[in-house]
Design a protein around this motif. Structure first.
Motif, PDB file in Angstrom:
ATOM      1  N   VAL A   1      30.369  40.641  24.486  1.00  0.00           N
ATOM      2  CA  VAL A   1      31.262  39.647  23.882  1.00  0.00           C
ATOM      3  C   VAL A   1      31.501  38.611  24.963  1.00  0.00           C
ATOM      4  O   VAL A   1      32.015  38.938  26.036  1.00  0.00           O
ATOM      5  CB  VAL A   1      32.602  40.274  23.451  1.00  0.00           C
TER       6      VAL A   1
ATOM      7  N   ALA B   1      34.232  42.122  32.509  1.00  0.00           N
ATOM      8  CA  ALA B   1      33.621  41.228  33.511  1.00  0.00           C
ATOM      9  C   ALA B   1      34.038  39.791  33.179  1.00  0.00           C
ATOM     10  O   ALA B   1      33.206  38.891  33.078  1.00  0.00           O
ATOM     11  CB  ALA B   1      32.100  41.386  33.503  1.00  0.00           C
TER      12      ALA B   1
ATOM     13  N   CYS C   1      29.670  28.727  49.264  1.00  0.00           N
ATOM     14  CA  CYS C   1      28.650  28.322  48.294  1.00  0.00           C
ATOM     15  C   CYS C   1      28.268  26.853  48.475  1.00  0.00           C
ATOM     16  O   CYS C   1      27.095  26.499  48.527  1.00  0.00           O
ATOM     17  CB  CYS C   1      29.167  28.508  46.877  1.00  0.00           C
TER      18      CYS C   1
HETATM   19  C1  FAD Z   1      32.291  25.445  41.313  1.00  0.00           C
HETATM   20  C2  FAD Z   1      31.842  26.823  41.721  1.00  0.00           C
HETATM   21  C3  FAD Z   1      30.744  26.952  42.538  1.00  0.00           C
HETATM   22  C4  FAD Z   1      30.300  28.219  42.915  1.00  0.00           C
HETATM   23  N1  FAD Z   1      29.160  28.291  43.650  1.00  0.00           N
HETATM   24  C5  FAD Z   1      28.665  29.504  43.963  1.00  0.00           C
HETATM   25  C6  FAD Z   1      27.424  29.618  44.691  1.00  0.00           C
HETATM   26  O1  FAD Z   1      26.776  28.621  45.021  1.00  0.00           O
HETATM   27  N2  FAD Z   1      27.021  30.855  45.030  1.00  0.00           N
HETATM   28  C7  FAD Z   1      27.730  32.000  44.713  1.00  0.00           C
HETATM   29  O2  FAD Z   1      27.273  33.095  45.043  1.00  0.00           O
HETATM   30  N3  FAD Z   1      28.869  31.913  44.011  1.00  0.00           N
HETATM   31  C8  FAD Z   1      29.367  30.709  43.632  1.00  0.00           C
HETATM   32  N4  FAD Z   1      30.538  30.625  42.948  1.00  0.00           N
HETATM   33  C9  FAD Z   1      31.227  31.873  42.571  1.00  0.00           C
HETATM   34  C10 FAD Z   1      30.496  32.569  41.399  1.00  0.00           C
HETATM   35  O3  FAD Z   1      30.242  31.626  40.381  1.00  0.00           O
HETATM   36  C11 FAD Z   1      31.304  33.735  40.867  1.00  0.00           C
HETATM   37  O4  FAD Z   1      31.543  34.651  41.915  1.00  0.00           O
HETATM   38  C12 FAD Z   1      30.573  34.475  39.742  1.00  0.00           C
HETATM   39  O5  FAD Z   1      30.197  33.585  38.718  1.00  0.00           O
HETATM   40  C13 FAD Z   1      31.447  35.571  39.175  1.00  0.00           C
HETATM   41  O6  FAD Z   1      30.795  36.150  38.094  1.00  0.00           O
HETATM   42  P1  FAD Z   1      31.582  37.002  37.016  1.00  0.00           P
HETATM   43  O7  FAD Z   1      30.567  37.371  35.980  1.00  0.00           O
HETATM   44  O8  FAD Z   1      32.363  38.077  37.669  1.00  0.00           O
HETATM   45  O9  FAD Z   1      32.673  36.021  36.379  1.00  0.00           O
HETATM   46  P2  FAD Z   1      32.561  34.568  35.707  1.00  0.00           P
HETATM   47  O10 FAD Z   1      31.409  33.807  36.211  1.00  0.00           O
HETATM   48  O11 FAD Z   1      33.927  33.987  35.876  1.00  0.00           O
HETATM   49  O12 FAD Z   1      32.276  34.896  34.173  1.00  0.00           O
HETATM   50  C14 FAD Z   1      33.258  35.459  33.359  1.00  0.00           C
HETATM   51  C15 FAD Z   1      32.946  35.136  31.908  1.00  0.00           C
HETATM   52  O13 FAD Z   1      33.851  35.840  31.045  1.00  0.00           O
HETATM   53  C16 FAD Z   1      34.329  34.946  30.054  1.00  0.00           C
HETATM   54  N5  FAD Z   1      35.648  35.406  29.617  1.00  0.00           N
HETATM   55  C17 FAD Z   1      36.843  35.305  30.252  1.00  0.00           C
HETATM   56  N6  FAD Z   1      37.821  35.876  29.513  1.00  0.00           N
HETATM   57  C18 FAD Z   1      37.219  36.345  28.388  1.00  0.00           C
HETATM   58  C19 FAD Z   1      37.700  37.049  27.239  1.00  0.00           C
HETATM   59  N7  FAD Z   1      38.976  37.394  27.067  1.00  0.00           N
HETATM   60  N8  FAD Z   1      36.791  37.376  26.264  1.00  0.00           N
HETATM   61  C20 FAD Z   1      35.477  37.055  26.405  1.00  0.00           C
HETATM   62  N9  FAD Z   1      34.972  36.390  27.464  1.00  0.00           N
HETATM   63  C21 FAD Z   1      35.836  36.047  28.442  1.00  0.00           C
HETATM   64  C22 FAD Z   1      34.393  33.596  30.769  1.00  0.00           C
HETATM   65  O14 FAD Z   1      34.396  32.543  29.835  1.00  0.00           O
HETATM   66  C23 FAD Z   1      33.112  33.654  31.575  1.00  0.00           C
HETATM   67  O15 FAD Z   1      32.005  33.262  30.800  1.00  0.00           O
HETATM   68  C24 FAD Z   1      31.001  29.391  42.513  1.00  0.00           C
HETATM   69  C25 FAD Z   1      32.119  29.255  41.697  1.00  0.00           C
HETATM   70  C26 FAD Z   1      32.538  27.989  41.288  1.00  0.00           C
HETATM   71  C27 FAD Z   1      33.723  27.850  40.365  1.00  0.00           C
END
Ligand code: FAD
Length: 282
Positions: free
Chosen positions: A6, A83, A110
């Motif tokens: 989801v 996640a 990053c």
């Molecule tokens: C501008 C920016 C640049 C970055 N650059 C880098 C880089 O160059 N290299 C690097 O290693 N890291 C980088 N990062 C960090 C990296 O993007 C994150 O560490 C990584 O994306 C985390 O992954 P995640 O899947 O845990 O969470 P997220 O990427 O935050 O994904 C979480 C997902 O869950 C969804 N979600 C949230 N709540 C709900 C809900 N209730 N129901 C359903 N879906 C939901 C969100 O919409 C999102 O799609 C960067 C971050 C940012 C903001």
């Protein structure tokens, strides 16, 4: 096992990233390219992808977890991997959103390499801000730190290290009021001295906003244990305190919020769920 995802959107924070140069084995990519590749890879497997909806509620029904989505679906599952990531706290000033990825950055590890030899600002004088300023000072020509409060909040040892660097300047009692750009990229910041009310415009190439990261854990806080900043507490297997609920990536207490860490943690959580299921624990 039958698997469903989801997702509000596939890609998460990666979609906000322009250039990625720290994903091992991929020398250079962009956020949208990586997100597209992730989706293509995912769709090679029989996974139900329920996109464009949020999880609004999770209830325990015996050992099962009942998930309600924003479009009214109810999914029942023995294993739930959370996640939902994190959101960087934003300044909420004019120009900030417009120039994200074009001068406004949140992650120094990053995006720092895009500012080699340039003048950048760090907004935020806590531990993450000062660590970012120290890191950036080794590659940027000049680093200017702006802290809203009357003193830096970072640990003394970090403050001492910062003060030993000749290309760093620190301004406290400073409120960033506007991100200024030329339509293409950021060119300056408008900053107000909170004591004198005097405003000035500082020309720079980039700003790193370091005023905190908020875990997207609100929906799950009554269900699983979270720490003070709201991260879901996990063990080395990504298990939470509730059997059959796992957390991975930025929403969890795992240190270092990066793409490669989150990918690894997602794989770990899936293996733990599989293991717990085949052993009859969930
Ligand atoms: C501008 C920016 C640049 C970055 N650059 C880098 C880089 O160059 N290299 C690097 O290693 N890291 C980088 N990062 C960090 C990296 O993007 C994150 O560490 C990584 O994306 C985390 O992954 P995640 O899947 O845990 O969470 P997220 O990427 O935050 O994904 C979480 C997902 O869950 C969804 N979600 C949230 N709540 C709900 C809900 N209730 N129901 C359903 N879906 C939901 C969100 O919409 C999102 O799609 C960067 C971050 C940012 C903001």
């Amino acid at each position: 096992m039958k698997v469903a995802i989801v997702a509000e959107r596939v890609g998460g924070q990666v979609k906000e990233t322009v250039g990625i140069e720290n994903l091992i084995s991929v020398p250079e990519t962009t956020g949208s390219e990586l997100a597209d590749n992730l989706k293509t890879h995912l769709l090679r497997y029989p996974v139900d992808l329920l996109e464009h909806r949020k999880i609004e509620k999770v209830e325990l029904v015996g050992k099962e977890k009942q998930v309600t989505t924003s479009v009214g679906e109810k999914l029942t599952t023995p294993a739930l991997i959370i996640a939902t990531g994190a959101s960087w706290r934003k300044l909420n000033v004019p120009g900030e959103t417009e120039y994200i990825g074009r001068g406004v950055a949140f992650c120094s590890h990053c995006d720092g390499p895009f500012y080699v030899g340039k003048h950048v600002a760090v907004v935020g004088g806590g531990n993450s801000g000062i660590e970012a300023a120290i890191d950036l000072a080794s590659i940027c020509s000049r680093v200017t730190v702006f802290e809203f409060m009357d003193e830096l909040k970072a640990d003394q040892v970090l403050q001492e290290k910062l003060r030993s660097l000749s290309n760093v300047e620190v301004f406290v009692s400073s409120q960033t009021t506007e991100v200024i750009g030329n339509g293409d990229k950021l060119t300056a910041l408008r900053v107000k001295d909170r004591k004198t009310e005097e405003e000035r415009v500082i020309e720079l190439d980039g700003v790193f906003v370091q005023i905190g990261l908020t875990a997207n854990s609100g929906v799950f806080r009554d269900l699983v244990e979270t720490n003070r900043p709201g991260e879901i507490v996990i063990d080395a297997f990504c298990r939470t305190n509730v059997p059959g609920i796992y957390a991975a990536g930025d929403v969890s207490t795992v240190p270092y919020k990066q793409i490669i860490i989150s990918m690894g943690e997602g794989a770990k959580a899936a293996l733990s769920a599989f293991d717990d299921r085949v052993r009859g624990n969930i």
